[in-house]
Design a protein around this motif. Structure first.
Motif, mmCIF file in Angstrom:
data_model
loop_
_atom_site.group_PDB
_atom_site.id
_atom_site.type_symbol
_atom_site.label_atom_id
_atom_site.label_comp_id
_atom_site.label_asym_id
_atom_site.label_seq_id
_atom_site.Cartn_x
_atom_site.Cartn_y
_atom_site.Cartn_z
ATOM 1 N N GLU A 94 0.867 -1.183 0.000
ATOM 2 C CA GLU A 94 0.000 0.000 0.000
ATOM 3 C C GLU A 94 0.894 1.219 0.000
ATOM 4 O O GLU A 94 1.769 1.352 0.831
ATOM 5 C CB GLU A 94 -0.915 0.026 1.218
ATOM 6 C CG GLU A 94 -1.909 1.172 1.147
ATOM 7 C CD GLU A 94 -3.246 0.798 1.756
ATOM 8 O OE1 GLU A 94 -4.220 1.447 1.389
ATOM 9 O OE2 GLU A 94 -3.293 -0.121 2.575
ATOM 10 N N ASP A 95 0.657 2.101 -0.946
ATOM 11 C CA ASP A 95 1.515 3.289 -1.023
ATOM 12 C C ASP A 95 0.757 4.389 -1.748
ATOM 13 O O ASP A 95 -0.411 4.232 -2.105
ATOM 14 C CB ASP A 95 2.828 2.969 -1.748
ATOM 15 C CG ASP A 95 4.006 3.757 -1.149
ATOM 16 O OD1 ASP A 95 3.785 4.892 -0.704
ATOM 17 O OD2 ASP A 95 5.126 3.219 -1.145
ATOM 18 N N GLU A 96 1.452 5.500 -1.958
ATOM 19 C CA GLU A 96 0.849 6.659 -2.592
ATOM 20 C C GLU A 96 1.772 7.208 -3.670
ATOM 21 O O GLU A 96 3.001 7.128 -3.552
ATOM 22 C CB GLU A 96 0.591 7.758 -1.548
ATOM 23 C CG GLU A 96 -0.452 7.409 -0.525
ATOM 24 C CD GLU A 96 -1.628 8.373 -0.573
ATOM 25 O OE1 GLU A 96 -1.437 9.525 -0.969
ATOM 26 O OE2 GLU A 96 -2.747 7.938 -0.235
ATOM 27 N N ARG A 98 3.078 10.521 -5.003
ATOM 28 C CA ARG A 98 3.217 11.929 -4.615
ATOM 29 C C ARG A 98 4.136 12.577 -5.646
ATOM 30 O O ARG A 98 5.183 12.013 -5.979
ATOM 31 C CB ARG A 98 3.834 12.066 -3.226
ATOM 32 C CG ARG A 98 3.047 11.372 -2.115
ATOM 33 C CD ARG A 98 1.739 12.081 -1.822
ATOM 34 N NE ARG A 98 1.026 11.482 -0.704
ATOM 35 C CZ ARG A 98 1.171 11.846 0.551
ATOM 36 N NH1 ARG A 98 2.061 12.771 0.871
ATOM 37 N NH2 ARG A 98 0.470 11.282 1.510
ATOM 38 N N LYS A 144 -3.482 3.803 -11.429
ATOM 39 C CA LYS A 144 -3.035 3.492 -10.070
ATOM 40 C C LYS A 144 -2.437 2.097 -9.958
ATOM 41 O O LYS A 144 -1.793 1.775 -8.970
ATOM 42 C CB LYS A 144 -4.185 3.649 -9.082
ATOM 43 C CG LYS A 144 -5.306 2.631 -9.232
ATOM 44 C CD LYS A 144 -6.294 2.710 -8.069
ATOM 45 C CE LYS A 144 -6.853 4.088 -7.880
ATOM 46 N NZ LYS A 144 -7.823 4.142 -6.763
ATOM 47 N N ASP A 180 -7.634 11.263 -3.588
ATOM 48 C CA ASP A 180 -6.877 11.411 -4.824
ATOM 49 C C ASP A 180 -7.193 12.771 -5.439
ATOM 50 O O ASP A 180 -8.337 13.030 -5.827
ATOM 51 C CB ASP A 180 -7.254 10.307 -5.819
ATOM 52 C CG ASP A 180 -7.010 8.918 -5.254
ATOM 53 O OD1 ASP A 180 -6.297 8.823 -4.250
ATOM 54 O OD2 ASP A 180 -7.537 7.947 -5.819
ATOM 55 N N GLU A 201 -1.601 13.924 -5.334
ATOM 56 C CA GLU A 201 -1.622 12.828 -4.372
ATOM 57 C C GLU A 201 -2.603 11.788 -4.888
ATOM 58 O O GLU A 201 -3.739 12.121 -5.242
ATOM 59 C CB GLU A 201 -2.081 13.315 -2.989
ATOM 60 C CG GLU A 201 -1.148 14.326 -2.342
ATOM 61 C CD GLU A 201 -1.654 14.810 -1.006
ATOM 62 O OE1 GLU A 201 -0.892 15.485 -0.313
ATOM 63 O OE2 GLU A 201 -2.817 14.516 -0.668
ATOM 64 N N GLY A 202 -2.164 10.556 -4.943
ATOM 65 C CA GLY A 202 -3.053 9.508 -5.421
ATOM 66 C C GLY A 202 -2.676 8.159 -4.850
ATOM 67 O O GLY A 202 -1.502 7.880 -4.596
ATOM 68 N N ASP A 203 -3.673 7.310 -4.647
ATOM 69 C CA ASP A 203 -3.412 5.959 -4.159
ATOM 70 C C ASP A 203 -2.667 5.162 -5.210
ATOM 71 O O ASP A 203 -2.962 5.239 -6.418
ATOM 72 C CB ASP A 203 -4.732 5.251 -3.836
ATOM 73 C CG ASP A 203 -5.452 5.903 -2.670
ATOM 74 O OD1 ASP A 203 -4.767 6.544 -1.857
ATOM 75 O OD2 ASP A 203 -6.689 5.775 -2.584
ATOM 76 N N TYR A 276 -0.398 8.269 4.464
ATOM 77 C CA TYR A 276 -1.580 8.385 3.614
ATOM 78 C C TYR A 276 -2.789 8.697 4.487
ATOM 79 O O TYR A 276 -2.829 8.364 5.671
ATOM 80 C CB TYR A 276 -1.806 7.109 2.792
ATOM 81 C CG TYR A 276 -2.200 5.890 3.586
ATOM 82 C CD1 TYR A 276 -3.535 5.587 3.827
ATOM 83 C CD2 TYR A 276 -1.227 5.057 4.116
ATOM 84 C CE1 TYR A 276 -3.895 4.479 4.558
ATOM 85 C CE2 TYR A 276 -1.579 3.935 4.855
ATOM 86 C CZ TYR A 276 -2.919 3.652 5.068
ATOM 87 O OH TYR A 276 -3.266 2.559 5.798
ATOM 88 N N ASP A 277 -3.776 9.348 3.876
ATOM 89 C CA ASP A 277 -4.996 9.748 4.567
ATOM 90 C C ASP A 277 -4.627 10.420 5.896
ATOM 91 O O ASP A 277 -3.916 11.399 5.900
ATOM 92 C CB ASP A 277 -5.916 8.553 4.771
ATOM 93 C CG ASP A 277 -6.403 7.992 3.438
ATOM 94 O OD1 ASP A 277 -6.223 8.692 2.422
ATOM 95 O OD2 ASP A 277 -6.922 6.882 3.408
ATOM 96 N N GLN A 287 -2.900 15.365 4.834
ATOM 97 C CA GLN A 287 -1.569 14.987 4.365
ATOM 98 C C GLN A 287 -0.762 16.238 4.038
ATOM 99 O O GLN A 287 -0.403 16.477 2.889
ATOM 100 C CB GLN A 287 -1.699 14.101 3.123
ATOM 101 C CG GLN A 287 -2.502 12.861 3.400
ATOM 102 C CD GLN A 287 -2.816 12.051 2.154
ATOM 103 O OE1 GLN A 287 -2.859 10.853 2.203
ATOM 104 N NE2 GLN A 287 -3.037 12.713 1.037
#
Length: 878
Positions: A94-96, A98, A144, A180, A201-203, A276-277, A287
């Motif tokens: 699980e990451d983002e 950026r 994503k 996102d 910023e996005g999942d 995240y979140d 964030q």
């Protein structure tokens, strides 16, 4: 039309008079009056016209329509101008994503003040936009899953600007974001383009199962698309393929993909948690650690700060490893350092925050700052914004004390940091792990093969420091993880194009492998291209990739700002080649390109034809010289030439021509009789240069009988006798240096002065538009022009009473001035005159004439009416 006596226009006043007279005809006496009034009207008509009609016609000046100005074509394709920072290490568990970057778009294409878009709507105001396509106008989409064929997710737009500037409210809105989304921090206009600084910023759910044995992660392509609407379009295409309106901004920015776990087969290495979140819970609950904007202060949570300040609990770091049993799996400690951009290209340590990388030695690990999936354990190292007894980011000065640009509570003053060093205003926090085995030993964890992943600062314990080369800095940054970013009034220095200085434009190259040289920004890389004849460079759009041309080579601009590249193409032997170049700065493997330079043409083969300047300077006669040329007057002829070698001979010719036959004359080489010997000269240098010659007026005056308009041409002859072509300008030049010759004819009356104006040596009527000026004995003046037959005349002013000498001169349309000619004028005074007389320009005699006529006619009417009435009484009707 002038007004009548009662304020009415004259034609209305006259109409009323006619109606009155018509009625008068119905009476006995009226018949007599009718006849008399008709006579009055006939008599007064010309006089009334002279009195009441304006002598000047009304002229209405109308401005010319402005000429159509060529507009340079605009490239509407969005282009990544600069990648500022991005989270390039992605954990599959699980990451983002950026990312901070600068996007170049056509000026006015994007509306930064548009309203926010909520999740689920078509992003970026795509619905209901105006036909001009200027409502928002930008859509950001990404895959994503990190594949080239998956579905695209749209990032919602969060508006953080007002009136083109970032606001404190907008900054807080972005800091609270947990979904996102993207925002535009600033818009910088440069000519035809706008440069947008953007954060996204996005999942990330990159799930293609990377190999765990690859240290530092498996490199994969990323797909993050920026799309704009075509001019006038009301919707986006939604394409995931690069097109005139779509760009994959991550095309040159791959991700390093880490498997979500470690096992006996291996481990990609330690990883940093980007957050995240609401994990971890920072100031504002969102964030804020990515793309924090401090331009105009920030009001968030219990903090209300001024310009440049970021509140405490805004930035954090956290390192961990999924397994504690594998060798080099424990992240015991870590380093971090704030770096900033300077001059648009240099990453430098922020002296007021972290002049060198700061270590965080994890002596104690109590507490759980994440309260969730990534809890603290013996395999992790972290900074806890909630616990000030830790070596947290707020304590980054010597011995754990605050740095000059921060307070003890962790607040950071980015304004002070920027002003101290003259930074651009973009900051990023980079962190590096310190990795050991489970027992704390470092055996095998700092070998040449793996230290860049496990212990990247082994060779650079102070991180980035002043005086390092750009390659050293890039290497250090590439081994770290960018984990936090911030802005304070970010400015973007746009890269200027290079300049080609040698050979000069249109210069000849004595070799088929010319050396192209120029100037640029030291350290930048210049890329040189030669035109592909099948796809000519468009001067108005030289950046079109389809017309970029043949790649010639590249060179790094040296410390003196100089570069040179040799064209080794053996196909170049004759004709011409057009070159242009652009330069880039290197930034962590990215290329920030300038626009193309001006186009430089290099000639091969025969000397090019020289150029004659059509603005040839012709002397003219002066009245002060009695209508003659001044002593030493010359006809000045000039132009430019580009001889390939020194010693070429320039020859200049003047052929009689008119506008009607210039095309025929230009198509035929001039004869040697047209050669201007005084202009023949040897050019002592090669390359582009100016030339000039001064010619005696006699050369043209001797030919005046054949005409005074010429076509000038020139050519070059090299030492081998090979001639260039003739210059191609077809401007007909008038070489008129002869004044109008004047004579005053005898006159038999005192009303008109007459004379002739002719030209030598032909005796023709000459310039029929020449202006004649007469100076009378009383010093008054009159003007006229020469008639088509070469004569002129001017009325002697009415009432002239002064006898004396009359002087006459002339000025032709070429500004030649004649000398004065004179004759004695004997004016006899008038014998008698009527009262109120004056000169011919006065209206007094007219009015006097009207009054006299009215009195005479009125008296006649009176007598006639009396006579008629008498006859009526006697019963004798007419």
């Amino acid at each position: 039309m002038q007004a009548g006596g009662n304020g009415e226009p004259v034609h209305i006043t006259l109409r009323r008079a006619v109606i009155m007279v018509t009625k008068a005809k119905q009476t006995r006496q009226g018949k007599a009056v009718w006849c008399a009034l008709c006579a009055i009207a006939i008599t007064l008509a010309p006089l009334l016209g002279a009195v009441f009609t304006s002598p000047l016609a009304a002229v209405t000046a109308q401005a010319d329509e402005p000429g159509t100005q060529a507009v340079e074509p605009i490239d509407y394709k969005p282009k990544l101008y600069k990648m500022l920072g991005y989270n390039k290490q992605i954990d599959t568990s699980e990451d983002e994503i950026r990312m901070d970057f600068v996007l170049r778009v056509a000026h006015g294409q994007i509306n930064t003040n548009a309203a926010d878009n909520t999740k689920g709507e078509i992003a970026s105001c795509a619905t209901g936009v105006s036909p001009t396509g200027r409502s928002c106008g930008l859509k950001l989409m990404y895959d994503k899953h990190g594949t080239s064929s998956g579905g695209l997710d749209e990032l919602k737009y969060i508006s953080t600007m007002a009136g083109g500037l970032a606001t404190a409210v907008g900054a807080a809105k972005w800091a609270k974001n947990v979904a996102d989304s993207y925002t535009i921090h600033s818009l910088i206009q440069n000519g035809a383009y706008d440069y947008l600084s953007i954060s996204i910023e996005g999942d990330a759910v990159y799930d293609n199962g990377p190999d765990k044995t690859v240290l530092g992660g498996v490199t994969i392509q990323q797909y993050i698309y920026a799309e704009v609407k075509a001019p006038g379009a009301t919707s986006f295409t939604g394409s995931r393929v690069d097109s005139p309106y779509v760009t994959n901004i991550a095309a040159n920015y791959p991700a390093k993909l880490y498997n979500g776990s470690c096992d006996s087969s291996g481990c990609n290495g330690p990883r940093a948690f980007v957050g995240y979140d609401g994990i971890p819970a920072m100031t504002g609950g969102g964030q804020p650690n990515w793309g924090m904007v401090t331009d105009n202060g920030l009001a968030i949570g219990s903090f209300s700060l001024g310009d440049g300040w970021a509140p405490p609990k805004t930035f954090f770091t956290y390192w961990y490893n999924p397994s504690g049993s594998y060798p080099c799996s424990r992240v015991s400690d870590y380093y971090f350092q704030w770096l900033a951009l300077k001059n648009g290209k240099d990453w430098v340590p922020v002296s007021d925050l972290t002049p060198k990388a700061q270590p965080v030695w994890q002596v104690s690990r109590n507490g759980d700052p994440t309260s969730g999936l990534y809890g603290v354990n013996v395999n992790g190292a972290f900074n806890s914004p909630a616990l000030l007894d830790q070596h947290i980011i707020s304590l980054q000065g010597p011995l754990g004390t605050p740095s000059p640009a921060q307070l003890a509570d962790g607040s950071i003053n980015f304004k002070k940091a920027k002003d101290t060093q003259g930074l651009d205003g973009y900051f990023k926090l980079v962190t590096w792990p310190v990795t050991t085995n489970a027992d704390g030993s470092t055996t095998g964890c700092a070998t040449p093969a793996n230290k860049s992943v496990y212990n990247p600062l082994t060779d650079y314990p102070n991180g980035v420091t002043e005086g390092m080369t750009s390659s050293e800095i890039d290497s250090i940054i590439s081994t770290g993880w960018t984990i936090d970013t911030a802005y304070y009034k970010y400015t973007l220095p746009v890269v200027d194009p290079p300049v080609i200085t040698t050979p000069a434009d249109n210069a000849y190259s004595p070799t088929t492998h010319p050396t192209i040289e120029g100037t640029g920004i030291p350290g930048h890389i210049v890329y040189l291209y030669a035109e592909d004849p099948s796809k000519p460079i468009v001067s108005g759009n030289p950046d079109d990739p389809d017309t970029r041309g043949r790649y010639v080579g590249q060179a790094t601009v040296d410390g003196n700002g100089h570069w040179s590249i040799v064209d080794n193409d053996n196909a170049v032997s004759n004709g011409q080649v057009r070159y242009h170049a652009w330069q880039t700065e290197q930034d962590s493997g990215s290329e920030i390109a300038s626009i193309f330079s001006i186009i430089q043409t290099v000639k091969f083969g025969v000397d090019p034809a020289p150029v004659v300047n059509p603005a040839i300077t012709v002397p003219h006669t002066k009245r002060a010289e009695n209508g003659q040329l001044q002593a030493g007057a010359k006809v000045h002829i000039s132009g430019t030439a580009v001889p390939y070698v020194a010693g070429d001979t320039l020859k200049v010719y003047a052929s009689h021509a008119t506008a009607g036959n210039v095309a025929a004359i230009a198509s035929t080489p001039p004869s040697e009789s047209d050669l201007i010997g005084e202009c023949t000269q040897t050019l002592s240098a090669a390359g582009s240069q100016n030339w000039a010659c001064d010619v005696s007026p006699s050369y043209f005056l001797d030919q005046a009988a054949s005409g005074e308009t010429y076509l000038f041409r020139a050519k070059l002859v090299n030492t081998a006798g090979v001639e260039s072509g003739f210059s191609t300008d077809t401007t007909v030049v008038t070489v008129d240096m002869t004044s109008t010759q004047l004579a005053i004819l005898d006159t038999s009356d005192f009303e008109t002065l007459r004379g002739t104006g002719y030209r030598l040596p032909t005796g023709s009527a000459g310039d029929t538009a020449a202006t004649i000026t007469v100076k009378w004995p009383d010093n008054s003046q009159s003007t006229t022009t020469v008639d088509g037959d070469g004569t002129w005349s001017v009325a002697v002013p009415s009432g002239m009473t002064t006898s004396g000498t009359v002087y006459v001169t002339a000025d032709d349309t070429q500004t030649n001035e004649a000398g004065w000619v004179s004759r004695y004028l004997d004016v006899s005074p008038p014998v008698k005159s009527l009262p109120f007389t004056g000169d011919h320009s006065s209206t007094v005699p007219i009015v006097a004439g009207i009054v006299a006529a009215l009195l005479t006619i009125g008296f006649g009417i009176y007598l006639y009416i009396g006579y008629a009435m008498k006859q009526g009484k006697a019963g004798n009707d007419p």
